[in-house]
Design a protein around this motif. Structure first.
Motif, short mmCIF file in Angstrom:
data_model
loop_
_atom_site.label_atom_id
_atom_site.label_comp_id
_atom_site.label_asym_id
_atom_site.label_seq_id
_atom_site.Cartn_x
_atom_site.Cartn_y
_atom_site.Cartn_z
N LYS A 93 4.20 21.53 12.93
CA LYS A 93 3.95 20.10 13.16
C LYS A 93 2.45 19.82 13.31
O LYS A 93 1.92 18.88 12.71
N ASN A 94 1.78 20.63 14.12
CA ASN A 94 0.38 20.31 14.45
C ASN A 94 -0.63 20.92 13.48
O ASN A 94 -1.60 20.27 13.11
N TYR A 95 -0.39 22.18 13.09
CA TYR A 95 -1.37 22.83 12.20
C TYR A 95 -1.14 22.39 10.75
O TYR A 95 -2.00 21.78 10.13
N LEU A 96 0.08 22.65 10.26
CA LEU A 96 0.36 22.29 8.86
C LEU A 96 0.46 20.77 8.71
O LEU A 96 -0.27 20.18 7.91
N GLY A 97 1.36 20.16 9.50
CA GLY A 97 1.57 18.72 9.41
C GLY A 97 0.33 17.92 9.80
O GLY A 97 0.12 16.81 9.33
N GLY A 98 -0.51 18.51 10.66
CA GLY A 98 -1.74 17.85 11.08
C GLY A 98 -2.85 17.96 10.04
O GLY A 98 -3.93 17.42 10.23
N ARG A 99 -2.54 18.66 8.97
CA ARG A 99 -3.48 18.82 7.85
C ARG A 99 -4.87 19.21 8.34
O ARG A 99 -5.88 18.56 8.01
N VAL A 100 -4.89 20.29 9.10
CA VAL A 100 -6.11 20.77 9.73
C VAL A 100 -7.17 21.15 8.68
O VAL A 100 -8.34 20.87 8.84
N PHE A 101 -6.72 21.79 7.60
CA PHE A 101 -7.65 22.13 6.52
C PHE A 101 -7.31 21.36 5.25
O PHE A 101 -6.12 21.25 4.90
N GLU A 102 -8.32 20.88 4.59
CA GLU A 102 -8.11 20.24 3.31
C GLU A 102 -7.61 21.30 2.32
O GLU A 102 -8.06 22.43 2.34
N GLY A 103 -6.64 20.94 1.50
CA GLY A 103 -6.15 21.89 0.50
C GLY A 103 -5.13 22.87 1.05
O GLY A 103 -4.85 23.90 0.44
N GLY A 104 -4.56 22.59 2.24
CA GLY A 104 -3.51 23.46 2.78
C GLY A 104 -4.08 24.50 3.73
O GLY A 104 -5.20 24.35 4.22
N CYS A 105 -3.33 25.53 3.99
CA CYS A 105 -3.74 26.57 4.93
C CYS A 105 -4.78 27.49 4.28
O CYS A 105 -4.45 28.23 3.36
N PHE A 106 -6.00 27.43 4.79
CA PHE A 106 -7.07 28.25 4.22
C PHE A 106 -6.70 29.73 4.23
O PHE A 106 -6.99 30.47 3.30
N LEU A 107 -6.02 30.15 5.29
CA LEU A 107 -5.71 31.57 5.45
C LEU A 107 -4.72 32.03 4.38
O LEU A 107 -4.92 33.04 3.71
N LEU A 108 -3.65 31.25 4.18
CA LEU A 108 -2.68 31.62 3.15
C LEU A 108 -3.28 31.49 1.75
O LEU A 108 -3.08 32.34 0.89
N ASN A 109 -4.01 30.39 1.53
CA ASN A 109 -4.64 30.21 0.22
C ASN A 109 -5.55 31.39 -0.11
O ASN A 109 -5.60 31.85 -1.25
N SER A 110 -6.27 31.87 0.90
CA SER A 110 -7.16 33.01 0.68
C SER A 110 -6.38 34.23 0.24
O SER A 110 -6.80 34.97 -0.64
N LEU A 111 -5.24 34.41 0.87
CA LEU A 111 -4.42 35.57 0.55
C LEU A 111 -4.00 35.55 -0.93
O LEU A 111 -4.11 36.55 -1.64
N VAL A 112 -3.57 34.38 -1.38
CA VAL A 112 -3.12 34.24 -2.77
C VAL A 112 -4.31 34.39 -3.71
O VAL A 112 -4.24 35.07 -4.73
N ASP A 113 -5.40 33.77 -3.33
CA ASP A 113 -6.61 33.76 -4.14
C ASP A 113 -7.18 35.17 -4.30
O ASP A 113 -7.63 35.58 -5.37
N LEU A 114 -7.16 35.94 -3.22
CA LEU A 114 -7.88 37.21 -3.17
C LEU A 114 -7.03 38.42 -3.56
O LEU A 114 -7.57 39.43 -4.00
N ALA A 115 -5.70 38.32 -3.36
CA ALA A 115 -4.84 39.47 -3.67
C ALA A 115 -5.03 39.86 -5.13
O ALA A 115 -4.98 39.03 -6.02
N GLY A 116 -5.25 41.11 -5.36
CA GLY A 116 -5.41 41.60 -6.73
C GLY A 116 -6.84 41.51 -7.22
O GLY A 116 -7.20 42.08 -8.24
N GLN A 117 -7.69 40.78 -6.50
CA GLN A 117 -9.09 40.65 -6.94
C GLN A 117 -10.06 41.26 -5.93
O GLN A 117 -11.08 41.81 -6.33
N SER A 118 -9.76 41.09 -4.67
CA SER A 118 -10.64 41.68 -3.66
C SER A 118 -9.80 42.33 -2.57
O SER A 118 -9.41 41.68 -1.60
N PRO A 119 -9.51 43.63 -2.72
CA PRO A 119 -8.68 44.32 -1.73
C PRO A 119 -9.24 44.21 -0.32
O PRO A 119 -8.48 43.98 0.62
#
Lengths: 200, 200
Positions: A93-119
């Protein structure tokens, strides 16, 4: 560090966070960051040696923000299962629904972005998620010791599943902007959590 | 289309799928694709007008592969809850655990990559996930009509939660390569599914 230097450093981190969140790490150039922060290249290199170093500073800042939202009012709750329920509510409710970071969860996005490219970098994000899961595991053990849980539960598995489900809500909410995503995840995770409680 | 032309087209799609999965859509250039497919720019533009058109073809191909794995042996199962359990097993053990796409789940990665940058493309991916959830919802309704479910369940919410949890496993498995991620998600989703069953 002078307070002006400190301000510049924080400005670089804030602008990079926004760029990395929306465009992704690899797709953001040093030139993009310099432009967004209103600096010269020299001004930026006075604070960071390279883009990777900026990413680590952004990650640390995001982790701090994430913790402040997700753990708000959590640790003072005595019942460990109610504590986990509050963690779930804060995350959805507060972190995700509160849209704390623009573009979604920076932490999860980083995981998707970096997996396979920067171990190294994706391992760094993964360690954060593992720490989160470990903490939930400790609280589940506390619930078990207090006799609150049904017999024969796999507590490590449950802790990981909670983290996985919370993570699953992030990209679907980021893409749809539909509050039903976090609300429904919260509803079902609360239901799931209740099924773990020993019946009285 | 000649069979040689068809082969070239398929080669472009296969190489682009790999590049988009690992590097991301925005971070992959037409030059990258031309090089990976061993073509000239003219050879590529004979098949696709631009990168976006290639992405749609890749998405379609990925959807086909995903369906073939995830729905294998599913539709012939009479009990709708057992059918959903098989869907969960196929999604986690065979699709995710089988590492069907390099770099994790192309569909989820696309969602993260595109959200906030390309509303049309991310909406396209989102519609796919919504269709998947809708199908699970229909099967849950079938289970309800057959008297298999407990009273008072929110079937739309349950269907969405299943899709969300399945999606949550994808990035954590892609980054960790740890089979525990899909195994534990499968364990807990099966447990969750069983709690929905009416007690006899």
């Amino acid at each position: 560090m002078s307070s002006k230097g400190d301000l510049t450093r924080r400005q670089i981190i804030a602008k990079s966070m926004q760029l990395f969140s929306v465009k992704g790490y690899f797709n953001t150039s040093i030139a993009d960051i310099v432009k967004a922060a209103g600096l010269t290249k020299g001004g930026l290199y006075g604070h960071f040696r390279n883009k990777e170093e900026i990413w680590y500073a952004v990650y640390e800042e995001c982790g701090r923000v994430w913790k402040s939202v997700v753990f708000e009012g959590v640790r003072e709750i005595a019942d460990p299962l109610a504590r986990i329920a509050r963690l779930i509510e804060n995350s959805l409710k507060n972190y995700l629904g509160g849209r704390v970071f623009e573009g979604g969860c920076f932490l999860l996005n980083s995981l998707v972005d970096l997996a396979g490219q920067s171990p190294n970098m994706s391992h760094h994000v993964l360690k954060g998620f593992q720490g989160f899961s470990k903490l939930i595991h400790v609280w589940l053990e506390e619930a078990e010791e207090k006799g609150l849980l049904r017999e024969g539960l796999n507590l490590v598995e449950i802790a990981n599943f909670l983290v996985i489900s919370l993570n699953g809500a992030a990209p679907l909410f980021a893409a749809s902007k539909d509050p039903a995503v976090w609300r429904q995840t919260m509803g079902q995770l609360n239901y799931y959590l209740q099924t773990l409680r020993k019946e009285n």
